[in-house]
Motif scaffolding. Structure first.
Motif, PDB file in Angstrom:
ATOM      1  N   UNK A  79      57.297  42.496  46.323  1.00  0.00           N
ATOM      2  CA  UNK A  79      56.268  42.822  47.310  1.00  0.00           C
ATOM      3  C   UNK A  79      56.897  43.078  48.677  1.00  0.00           C
ATOM      4  N   UNK A  80      57.847  42.248  49.051  1.00  0.00           N
ATOM      5  CA  UNK A  80      58.488  42.387  50.358  1.00  0.00           C
ATOM      6  C   UNK A  80      59.312  43.668  50.451  1.00  0.00           C
ATOM      7  N   UNK A  81      59.884  44.085  49.328  1.00  0.00           N
ATOM      8  CA  UNK A  81      60.704  45.298  49.327  1.00  0.00           C
ATOM      9  C   UNK A  81      59.866  46.570  49.201  1.00  0.00           C
ATOM     10  N   UNK A  82      58.574  46.413  48.930  1.00  0.00           N
ATOM     11  CA  UNK A  82      57.700  47.571  48.780  1.00  0.00           C
ATOM     12  C   UNK A  82      57.714  48.196  47.402  1.00  0.00           C
ATOM     13  N   UNK A  83      58.417  47.573  46.445  1.00  0.00           N
ATOM     14  CA  UNK A  83      58.453  48.116  45.091  1.00  0.00           C
ATOM     15  C   UNK A  83      57.146  47.870  44.335  1.00  0.00           C
ATOM     16  N   UNK A  84      56.412  46.870  44.796  1.00  0.00           N
ATOM     17  CA  UNK A  84      55.127  46.532  44.176  1.00  0.00           C
ATOM     18  C   UNK A  84      54.092  46.336  45.276  1.00  0.00           C
ATOM     19  N   UNK A  85      52.898  46.850  45.050  1.00  0.00           N
ATOM     20  CA  UNK A  85      51.792  46.624  45.980  1.00  0.00           C
ATOM     21  C   UNK A  85      50.530  46.312  45.177  1.00  0.00           C
ATOM     22  N   UNK A  86      49.715  45.382  45.664  1.00  0.00           N
ATOM     23  CA  UNK A  86      48.479  45.045  44.960  1.00  0.00           C
ATOM     24  C   UNK A  86      47.447  46.171  45.114  1.00  0.00           C
ATOM     25  N   UNK A  87      46.702  46.413  44.053  1.00  0.00           N
ATOM     26  CA  UNK A  87      45.591  47.359  44.082  1.00  0.00           C
ATOM     27  C   UNK A  87      44.302  46.541  43.996  1.00  0.00           C
ATOM     28  N   UNK A  88      43.464  46.657  45.024  1.00  0.00           N
ATOM     29  CA  UNK A  88      42.221  45.894  45.074  1.00  0.00           C
ATOM     30  C   UNK A  88      41.040  46.848  44.942  1.00  0.00           C
ATOM     31  N   UNK A  89      40.183  46.561  43.979  1.00  0.00           N
ATOM     32  CA  UNK A  89      38.990  47.372  43.755  1.00  0.00           C
ATOM     33  C   UNK A  89      37.866  46.955  44.696  1.00  0.00           C
ATOM     34  N   UNK A  90      37.418  45.712  44.569  1.00  0.00           N
ATOM     35  CA  UNK A  90      36.308  45.218  45.379  1.00  0.00           C
ATOM     36  C   UNK A  90      36.609  43.814  45.892  1.00  0.00           C
ATOM     37  N   UNK A  91      35.979  43.502  47.019  1.00  0.00           N
ATOM     38  CA  UNK A  91      36.101  42.182  47.616  1.00  0.00           C
ATOM     39  C   UNK A  91      34.712  41.574  47.764  1.00  0.00           C
ATOM     40  N   UNK A  92      34.549  40.322  47.359  1.00  0.00           N
ATOM     41  CA  UNK A  92      33.281  39.606  47.440  1.00  0.00           C
ATOM     42  C   UNK A  92      33.469  38.326  48.242  1.00  0.00           C
ATOM     43  N   UNK A  93      32.383  37.846  48.842  1.00  0.00           N
ATOM     44  CA  UNK A  93      32.397  36.544  49.491  1.00  0.00           C
ATOM     45  C   UNK A  93      32.254  35.455  48.428  1.00  0.00           C
ATOM     46  N   UNK A  94      32.614  34.234  48.798  1.00  0.00           N
ATOM     47  CA  UNK A  94      32.494  33.120  47.864  1.00  0.00           C
ATOM     48  C   UNK A  94      31.036  32.947  47.421  1.00  0.00           C
ATOM     49  N   UNK A  95      30.105  33.222  48.319  1.00  0.00           N
ATOM     50  CA  UNK A  95      28.679  33.099  47.994  1.00  0.00           C
ATOM     51  C   UNK A  95      28.212  34.182  47.028  1.00  0.00           C
ATOM     52  N   UNK A  96      29.041  35.207  46.823  1.00  0.00           N
ATOM     53  CA  UNK A  96      28.699  36.310  45.921  1.00  0.00           C
ATOM     54  C   UNK A  96      29.461  36.214  44.599  1.00  0.00           C
ATOM     55  N   UNK A  97      29.836  35.004  44.228  1.00  0.00           N
ATOM     56  CA  UNK A  97      30.706  34.808  43.074  1.00  0.00           C
ATOM     57  C   UNK A  97      30.086  35.346  41.785  1.00  0.00           C
ATOM     58  N   UNK A  98      28.767  35.205  41.613  1.00  0.00           N
ATOM     59  CA  UNK A  98      28.138  35.706  40.388  1.00  0.00           C
ATOM     60  C   UNK A  98      28.245  37.220  40.303  1.00  0.00           C
ATOM     61  N   UNK A  99      28.073  37.901  41.434  1.00  0.00           N
ATOM     62  CA  UNK A  99      28.211  39.364  41.460  1.00  0.00           C
ATOM     63  C   UNK A  99      29.646  39.766  41.114  1.00  0.00           C
ATOM     64  N   UNK A 100      30.608  39.013  41.629  1.00  0.00           N
ATOM     65  CA  UNK A 100      32.017  39.304  41.355  1.00  0.00           C
ATOM     66  C   UNK A 100      32.322  39.180  39.868  1.00  0.00           C
ATOM     67  N   UNK A 101      31.824  38.120  39.242  1.00  0.00           N
ATOM     68  CA  UNK A 101      32.067  37.918  37.815  1.00  0.00           C
ATOM     69  C   UNK A 101      31.343  38.960  36.976  1.00  0.00           C
ATOM     70  N   UNK A 102      30.124  39.314  37.368  1.00  0.00           N
ATOM     71  CA  UNK A 102      29.381  40.337  36.626  1.00  0.00           C
ATOM     72  C   UNK A 102      30.125  41.662  36.650  1.00  0.00           C
ATOM     73  N   UNK A 103      30.643  42.023  37.820  1.00  0.00           N
ATOM     74  CA  UNK A 103      31.376  43.286  37.927  1.00  0.00           C
ATOM     75  C   UNK A 103      32.675  43.228  37.132  1.00  0.00           C
TER      76      UNK A 103
END
Length: 322
Positions: free
Chosen positions: A284-308
């Motif tokens: 990660x530090x060398x830039x050879x790998x980067x995370x790909x993030x689709x969606x971000x949810x709040x902790x209060x939206x945990x059910x929506x996150x799991x459903x998706x």
């Protein structure tokens, strides 16, 4: 503090946000103020209790670990006696799956060996997307697959959490990588370095003449025989995720396949490992790998996150901000 609690097996409705006691670090434990976590396949197993074989580890009739969540990123708030690797205020990330889970909460206490310093060039959300998925990909390719520079590697399910890391890690290890995904994910795979991309909605990889030294089936729905046909004579198929049927098929056929032929079939059981996490940190530090993030949810939206996440079409990772 607030935490997501799961007291029975079921769907996302079994998850609830509750007030619980803030933990206190014991000897050689670190109290982490969590900024972000992420959803993994293991979280679904812990929620549903399926496949049933997993209940031997997670609890026969109800979840053994009431607060789910494996991946975390946050800050060290306090430390127990005997902690040597971390200091107050340091930013860390880690995988809690071998240490009682607990990542969907404001705070968690974990042994210091579960953590590594967070790379400074990525955010907390990006760091939380990394540990379990990236280490799974690393252990599959390097440890089980014995990947070598110049080998041809096929990753089926390359646009998901494990898959996107597998593409990048395989490239960092010198492989020629082909990713299999749907039409909408082609650009993502090309952006992270895949040499070739096969759109499974238009083409069946097994019907081409190409053969591969290593095939990684990430949540793959293809029959095991299809993967084996596309292997070189000494090739290896690695099963990561996928259906329960495919899991048992792989478990039953793996020993027999190895006895009667040179092609190998292997299952991957990821294990949290600090050394492997530090290895990924360096990528990660060398830039050879980067995370790909689709969606971000709040902790209060945990059910929506799991459903998706349960729909199985996430592009990269689903992250929870705390």
């Amino acid at each position: 503090m607030q935490a997501v609690v799961c007291s029975k097996y079921g769907n996302s409705e079994a998850l609830s946000l509750k007030e619980v006691d803030k933990p206190i670090p014991k000897e050689k434990e670190v109290l982490v103020k969590i900024h972000a976590s992420s959803v993994n396949y293991g979280n679904l197993v812990l929620l549903k209790g399926e496949p049933y074989l997993a209940r031997l580890a997670f609890g026969l009739f109800k979840p053994k670990y009431s607060i789910p969540g494996g991946d975390i990123a946050g800050e060290v708030e306090s430390i127990g006696t005997g902690v040597k690797q971390f200091q107050l205020g340091e930013e860390v990330f880690g995988d809690l799956s071998a240490y009682g889970w607990g990542g969907f909460a404001d705070y968690v206490c974990v042994p210091e060996d579960a953590l590594a310093l967070k790379p400074k060039n990525i955010s907390f959300e990006e760091a939380a997307a990394v540990p379990m998925a990236a280490v799974t990909a690393l252990q599959a390719l390097r440890n089980k697959g014995n990947i070598q520079p110049g080998q041809k590697v096929l990753i089926y399910g390359a646009s998901g959490g494990v898959g996107t890391f597998a593409v990048q890690i395989a490239k960092s290890l010198g492989a020629e990588v082909t990713g299999v995904c749907s039409t909408r994910n082609i650009d993502i795979l090309l952006s992270i370095g895949a040499d070739h991309v096969i759109d499974y909605q238009k083409e069946n990889f097994s019907q081409t003449q190409e053969k591969y030294d290593l095939i990684l089936g990430v949540n793959g729905s293809q029959p095991l025989s299809v993967y084996k046909r596309s292997l070189n004579p000494n090739g290896i198929f690695l099963h990561v995720g996928g259906s329960g049927e495919q899991l048992f098929q792989t478990m039953l056929q793996a020993p027999w396949t190895s006895i009667i032929g040179k092609k190998k079939v292997r299952n991957i059981l990821q294990r949290a490992n600090q050394k492997d996490l530090i290895y990924v940190k360096q990528l990660l530090e060398s830039g050879q790998v980067k995370p790909i993030i689709d969606r971000t949810y709040k902790l209060s939206e945990i059910t929506d996150a799991f459903d998706y996440f349960s729909e199985g079409h996430a592009q990269g990772k689903v992250v929870i901000t705390v």
